[in-house]
Write a protein that holds these residues in place. Structure first.
Motif, PDB file in Angstrom:
ATOM      1  N   GLU A 174       1.086  -1.322  -0.201  1.00 20.66           N
ATOM      2  CA  GLU A 174      -0.207   0.050  -0.131  1.00 20.66           C
ATOM      3  C   GLU A 174       0.775   0.725  -0.165  1.00 20.66           C
ATOM      4  N   VAL A 175       0.322   2.135  -0.647  1.00 24.88           N
ATOM      5  CA  VAL A 175       1.702   3.244  -0.628  1.00 24.88           C
ATOM      6  C   VAL A 175      -0.074   4.662  -0.564  1.00 24.88           C
ATOM      7  N   ALA A 176      -0.091   5.613  -0.246  1.00 23.80           N
ATOM      8  CA  ALA A 176      -0.643   6.328   0.311  1.00 23.80           C
ATOM      9  C   ALA A 176       0.289   7.749   0.526  1.00 23.80           C
ATOM     10  N   ASP A 177      -0.955   8.491   0.386  1.00 22.92           N
ATOM     11  CA  ASP A 177      -0.733  10.580   0.356  1.00 22.92           C
ATOM     12  C   ASP A 177      -1.740  11.020   0.787  1.00 22.92           C
ATOM     13  N   GLU A 178      -1.262  12.296   0.902  1.00 18.46           N
ATOM     14  CA  GLU A 178      -2.328  13.132   1.808  1.00 18.46           C
ATOM     15  C   GLU A 178      -2.367  14.271   0.372  1.00 18.46           C
ATOM     16  N   GLY A 179      -2.750  14.118  -0.480  1.00 21.61           N
ATOM     17  CA  GLY A 179      -2.768  14.950  -1.368  1.00 21.61           C
ATOM     18  C   GLY A 179      -4.574  15.231  -1.565  1.00 21.61           C
ATOM     19  N   PRO A 180      -4.336  15.646  -2.905  1.00 26.24           N
ATOM     20  CA  PRO A 180      -6.684  15.863  -3.040  1.00 26.24           C
ATOM     21  C   PRO A 180      -6.911  14.836  -2.966  1.00 26.24           C
ATOM     22  N   GLY A 181      -6.483  13.659  -3.532  1.00 25.75           N
ATOM     23  CA  GLY A 181      -7.370  12.303  -3.839  1.00 25.75           C
ATOM     24  C   GLY A 181      -7.804  12.410  -5.465  1.00 25.75           C
ATOM     25  N   ILE A 182      -8.659  11.452  -6.037  1.00 25.94           N
ATOM     26  CA  ILE A 182      -8.879  11.381  -6.886  1.00 25.94           C
ATOM     27  C   ILE A 182     -10.836  11.315  -7.575  1.00 25.94           C
ATOM     28  N   ALA A 183     -10.815  11.784  -7.920  1.00 27.73           N
ATOM     29  CA  ALA A 183     -12.217  11.880  -7.587  1.00 27.73           C
ATOM     30  C   ALA A 183     -13.391  11.234  -8.113  1.00 27.73           C
TER      31      ALA A 183
END
Length: 465
Positions: free
Chosen positions: A393-402
């Motif tokens: 799993e690779v997770a970020d704290e960006g805006p996400g995906i619509a």
């Protein structure tokens, strides 16, 4: 085949409907005949009673006034009685009607004979007139016989209606299992190839073109499966042409790009003499864009190789922690540039997998997380191994995906929505390459919910080393 199936299901229902329709039609005809007969018999009985009343009045007038003009009127009104008697005789009635009708005719003939004979005394005439009471009784018996006949017909119709209803219900009970058996049978026969068609269409939609489309079932569905397989082969040809074009154009661009990059480096190293500040700035721009263009070309080549060599795996013994550390180390400068923190959780295991492809998967997922993470955020990398399954799993704290972009996020040259500062630079094929390498391992890659940001989860079937 489908038409035959629908016909077999419809035939029993049609037989039941036709049988019921014939029975109802017969019942309706009988009802119509009974109503018409009752109407005619009632009308004839009423005319008989009216004719007897008129004749009795004429006879009494003649007896009291002794005026033969009234006898002529009596003679004319006899036609009313004769018409009523004729209608009653023409009816298909029983003895309860025929016998009184014959008696009425006989008695009235005797009365008329007594009235029309000049030699008849007044006493004999009065005696003849008194016989009209018997005629009224006979007319009443005819009316009662008609009413009884109507009641009998109504009861017979009710009995017949009950029989028709029971017969229709019995036919329905008998046909329902047959229809249900045929419906279930053809549903099972058709449902399986339809499910296979749906699965084949979904596979084609996801770009999984390696598995041939085979549909076993009715001829029309099998023909549709053959058309889908033809489309699959055409898509494979188009995909190969596209990959060939990408490889050719990438190789064609590498030679002039290398010359451009080397020239910019020579200028920066002052091998061609001293440069003015403006010339150095131009040389830096040339070198920076040449490197970016080289990165894009290498990405295209890597994507083409990933698709072309989807099944070509080179599994080797690999330490999972070392693989994750190498991937993060290659992005150290990018992480520092955006002041990003990393949170890493990795099981200390050794596995057998294609180390190059596995590192490419990690590199592209980490690179994607860095691109979309805001400054000072955290990138989380997790790798667990359990029961022959490796989960990354690779997770970020960006805006996400619509939501509307989730289905296409793994398609080549598709990027997620822009961040606040504008579109994120990149080729849009990093996730596509990661998916190709995951599929080569027989695994899955998906976008799972994360708050905030996006989280990509990879599952790979691998063996321990």
């Amino acid at each position: 085949m489908l038409i035959i199936g629908f016909a077999l299901v419809a035939v029993p229902a049609a037989i039941g409907l036709i049988t019921s329709a014939v029975s109802v039609s017969t019942l309706a005809d009988r009802s119509e005949q009974a109503v018409y007969g009752a109407m005619v018999e009632t009308r004839a009985g009423r005319r008989l009673a009216e004719a007897i009343t008129v004749l009795e009045r004429n006879a009494r007038q003649f007896a009291i006034l002794d005026d033969r003009e009234y006898l002529g009127t009596y003679r004319q009104n006899r036609r009313l009685l004769e018409e009523a008697l004729r209608e009653l005789r023409e009816l298909d009635a029983g003895e309860q009607v025929k016998s009184p009708v014959a008696s009425v005719a006989s008695i009235e003939d005797g009365i008329y004979a007594a009235l029309s004979d000049p030699a008849t005394t007044s006493t004999s005439r009065r005696a003849a007139i008194e016989r009209f009471a018997a005629l009224h009784e006979l007319a009443e018996s005819v009316a009662q016989a008609g009413a009884q006949r109507i009641d009998s017909e109504v009861e017979s119709l009710r009995t017949t209606a009950r029989k028709v209803r029971r017969m229709a219900f019995s036919q329905l009970l008998a046909l329902l299992p047959v229809i249900a058996f045929l419906v279930v049978g053809f549903t099972v026969l058709i449902a399986r190839p339809i499910r296979d068609l749906d699965r084949a269409i979904r596979q084609l939609g996801r770009g999984h073109l390696s598995e041939p489309v085979r549909i076993d079932g009715p001829d029309d569905l099998a023909d549709l499966g053959q058309r889908l397989d033809w489309m699959r082969r055409e898509l494979i040809g188009l995909e190969q042409d596209k990959n060939h074009f990408l490889r050719e154009i990438a190789h064609a661009l590498k030679t002039p790009l290398t010359a451009l990059r080397d020239g910019a480096e020579l200028m920066q190293e002052r091998s061609l003499g001293r440069l003015s500040p403006e010339q150095r700035e131009v040389a830096e721009i040339m070198q920076r864009n040449a490197l970016e263009l080289q990165r894009l070309i290498e990405g295209l080549l890597q994507y083409g190789q990933a698709q072309f060599g989807r099944t070509a795996l080179e599994p080797v013994a690999t330490a999972l922690p070392d693989l994750v550390e190498q991937s993060l180390s290659s992005h150290e400068l990018a992480l520092r540039a955006k002041l990003l923190q990393t949170k890493v959780t990795v099981d200390p295991v050794r596995i057998r997998a294609d180390a190059k492809k596995l590192k490419t998967i990690l590199d592209n997922l980490v690179s994607n997380a860095i691109k979309y993470s805001p400054s000072g955020a955290c990138v989380r990398v997790t790798a667990h191994y359990m029961d022959g399954q490796l989960m990354i799993e690779v997770a970020d704290e960006g805006p996400g995906i619509a939501e509307e972009e989730r289905e296409r996020i793994f398609d080549p040259f598709v990027q997620g929505r822009a961040v606040a500062s504008g579109p994120v630079p990149g080729s849009g094929i990093g996730l596509s390459i990661a998916r190709e390498h995951v599929l080569a391992h027989g695994g899955t890659i998906e976008l799972s919910d994360a708050e905030p940001g996006a989280c990509f989860r990879v599952r790979l079937p691998v063996e321990p080393a």
